[in-house]
Design a protein around this motif. Sequence first.
Motif, PDB file in Angstrom:
ATOM      1  N   LEU A 105      43.192  50.265  36.401  1.00 14.78           N
ATOM      2  CA  LEU A 105      44.184  49.230  36.702  1.00 14.78           C
ATOM      3  C   LEU A 105      43.633  48.214  37.688  1.00 14.78           C
ATOM      4  O   LEU A 105      43.850  47.006  37.542  1.00 14.78           O
ATOM      5  N   SER A 106      42.889  48.671  38.702  1.00 24.46           N
ATOM      6  CA  SER A 106      42.330  47.713  39.665  1.00 24.46           C
ATOM      7  C   SER A 106      41.330  46.780  38.975  1.00 24.46           C
ATOM      8  O   SER A 106      41.316  45.578  39.244  1.00 24.46           O
ATOM      9  N   ASN A 107      40.523  47.324  38.061  1.00 28.63           N
ATOM     10  CA  ASN A 107      39.586  46.481  37.306  1.00 28.63           C
ATOM     11  C   ASN A 107      40.327  45.464  36.442  1.00 28.63           C
ATOM     12  O   ASN A 107      39.967  44.287  36.398  1.00 28.63           O
ATOM     13  N   TYR A 108      41.342  45.914  35.738  1.00 31.06           N
ATOM     14  CA  TYR A 108      42.114  45.032  34.863  1.00 31.06           C
ATOM     15  C   TYR A 108      42.775  43.911  35.659  1.00 31.06           C
ATOM     16  O   TYR A 108      42.690  42.733  35.299  1.00 31.06           O
ATOM     17  N   PHE A 109      43.444  44.273  36.768  1.00 28.73           N
ATOM     18  CA  PHE A 109      44.115  43.257  37.580  1.00 28.73           C
ATOM     19  C   PHE A 109      43.117  42.280  38.179  1.00 28.73           C
ATOM     20  O   PHE A 109      43.330  41.066  38.170  1.00 28.73           O
ATOM     21  N   ALA A 110      42.004  42.809  38.703  1.00 28.70           N
ATOM     22  CA  ALA A 110      40.993  41.939  39.311  1.00 28.70           C
ATOM     23  C   ALA A 110      40.406  40.990  38.271  1.00 28.70           C
ATOM     24  O   ALA A 110      40.256  39.790  38.530  1.00 28.70           O
ATOM     25  N   ASN A 111      40.076  41.515  37.103  1.00 23.28           N
ATOM     26  CA  ASN A 111      39.507  40.661  36.044  1.00 23.28           C
ATOM     27  C   ASN A 111      40.500  39.601  35.584  1.00 23.28           C
ATOM     28  O   ASN A 111      40.110  38.453  35.302  1.00 23.28           O
ATOM     29  N   THR A 112      41.756  39.939  35.505  1.00 24.34           N
ATOM     30  CA  THR A 112      42.783  38.973  35.114  1.00 24.34           C
ATOM     31  C   THR A 112      42.865  37.842  36.134  1.00 24.34           C
ATOM     32  O   THR A 112      42.908  36.657  35.765  1.00 24.34           O
ATOM     33  N   PHE A 113      42.856  38.192  37.429  1.00 24.82           N
ATOM     34  CA  PHE A 113      42.892  37.164  38.463  1.00 24.82           C
ATOM     35  C   PHE A 113      41.607  36.340  38.469  1.00 24.82           C
ATOM     36  O   PHE A 113      41.641  35.124  38.642  1.00 24.82           O
ATOM     37  N   ARG A 114      40.479  36.994  38.274  1.00 27.84           N
ATOM     38  CA  ARG A 114      39.198  36.273  38.266  1.00 27.84           C
ATOM     39  C   ARG A 114      39.120  35.307  37.094  1.00 27.84           C
ATOM     40  O   ARG A 114      38.598  34.193  37.227  1.00 27.84           O
ATOM     41  N   ASP A 115      39.633  35.728  35.927  1.00 28.75           N
ATOM     42  CA  ASP A 115      39.637  34.839  34.760  1.00 28.75           C
ATOM     43  C   ASP A 115      40.522  33.619  35.005  1.00 28.75           C
ATOM     44  O   ASP A 115      40.196  32.504  34.588  1.00 28.75           O
ATOM     45  N   ALA A 116      41.644  33.826  35.682  1.00 23.00           N
ATOM     46  CA  ALA A 116      42.573  32.727  35.941  1.00 23.00           C
ATOM     47  C   ALA A 116      42.106  31.823  37.077  1.00 23.00           C
ATOM     48  O   ALA A 116      42.436  30.631  37.100  1.00 23.00           O
ATOM     49  N   LEU A 117      41.343  32.382  38.012  1.00 20.76           N
ATOM     50  CA  LEU A 117      40.909  31.639  39.202  1.00 20.76           C
ATOM     51  C   LEU A 117      39.413  31.827  39.428  1.00 20.76           C
ATOM     52  O   LEU A 117      38.992  32.427  40.415  1.00 20.76           O
ATOM     53  N   PRO A 118      38.583  31.328  38.513  1.00 17.08           N
ATOM     54  CA  PRO A 118      37.146  31.629  38.565  1.00 17.08           C
ATOM     55  C   PRO A 118      36.405  31.098  39.785  1.00 17.08           C
ATOM     56  O   PRO A 118      35.340  31.611  40.128  1.00 17.08           O
ATOM     57  N   ALA A 119      36.940  30.121  40.476  1.00 15.56           N
ATOM     58  CA  ALA A 119      36.252  29.562  41.639  1.00 15.56           C
ATOM     59  C   ALA A 119      36.479  30.378  42.907  1.00 15.56           C
ATOM     60  O   ALA A 119      35.857  30.112  43.933  1.00 15.56           O
ATOM     61  N   LEU A 120      37.320  31.388  42.840  1.00 14.12           N
ATOM     62  CA  LEU A 120      37.661  32.153  44.035  1.00 14.12           C
ATOM     63  C   LEU A 120      37.051  33.545  44.003  1.00 14.12           C
ATOM     64  O   LEU A 120      36.839  34.127  42.936  1.00 14.12           O
ATOM     65  N   SER A 121      36.774  34.082  45.180  1.00 15.28           N
ATOM     66  CA  SER A 121      36.331  35.470  45.309  1.00 15.28           C
ATOM     67  C   SER A 121      37.578  36.340  45.412  1.00 15.28           C
ATOM     68  O   SER A 121      38.401  36.160  46.319  1.00 15.28           O
ATOM     69  N   ILE A 122      37.711  37.273  44.492  1.00 20.38           N
ATOM     70  CA  ILE A 122      38.931  38.072  44.419  1.00 20.38           C
ATOM     71  C   ILE A 122      38.584  39.548  44.361  1.00 20.38           C
ATOM     72  O   ILE A 122      37.650  39.953  43.668  1.00 20.38           O
ATOM     73  N   TRP A 123      39.323  40.353  45.103  1.00 21.32           N
ATOM     74  CA  TRP A 123      39.247  41.803  44.986  1.00 21.32           C
ATOM     75  C   TRP A 123      40.653  42.361  44.974  1.00 21.32           C
ATOM     76  O   TRP A 123      41.581  41.728  45.467  1.00 21.32           O
ATOM     77  N   VAL A 124      40.800  43.513  44.372  1.00 23.54           N
ATOM     78  CA  VAL A 124      42.118  44.113  44.202  1.00 23.54           C
ATOM     79  C   VAL A 124      42.063  45.577  44.600  1.00 23.54           C
ATOM     80  O   VAL A 124      41.119  46.289  44.243  1.00 23.54           O
TER      81      VAL A 124
END
Length: 137
Positions: A105-124
């Motif tokens: 779930l953490s991978n899925y959520f992080a990847n979803t946010f990264r796909d939507a906001l590719p210019a940002l560094s995101i971790w979940v």
Amino acid sequence: MVTQTICKTFTFEAAHVVPGHPQCGNIHGHTWRVDVFVKGEVGLHDPNFDYVIDFGELKKVWQPIFDKVDHSLMLQASSDGKPHLLHETKLFALPGERMPTSENLSNYFANTFRDALPALSIWVRVWEGLTSWAESE
């Protein structure tokens, strides 16, 4: 004799559904906490000890309950006593045939946010209950 109130706290993990509720009508889970209060005279239950009751005796009563409810899906029983699910219950299947673990779930959520906001560094970080988590950086 002295009268006292004691309390023993138990926890378990389980999912449930509350039929007809706008949010809780969907299957969801919790860390459940159960506080068992006992009021009585100190030493009356067992004159050899200065307590209301041994906490171990409460654990013995709790154990069969725990064995039934821990890591279960708790449902409302129908009139014939069998559990049923509502047809409107919302279901989610993790893509890629992945199990719905906190790691996946953490991978899925992080990847979803990264796909939507590719210019940002995101971790979940995903918490499973109150004391366990997985993180995707």
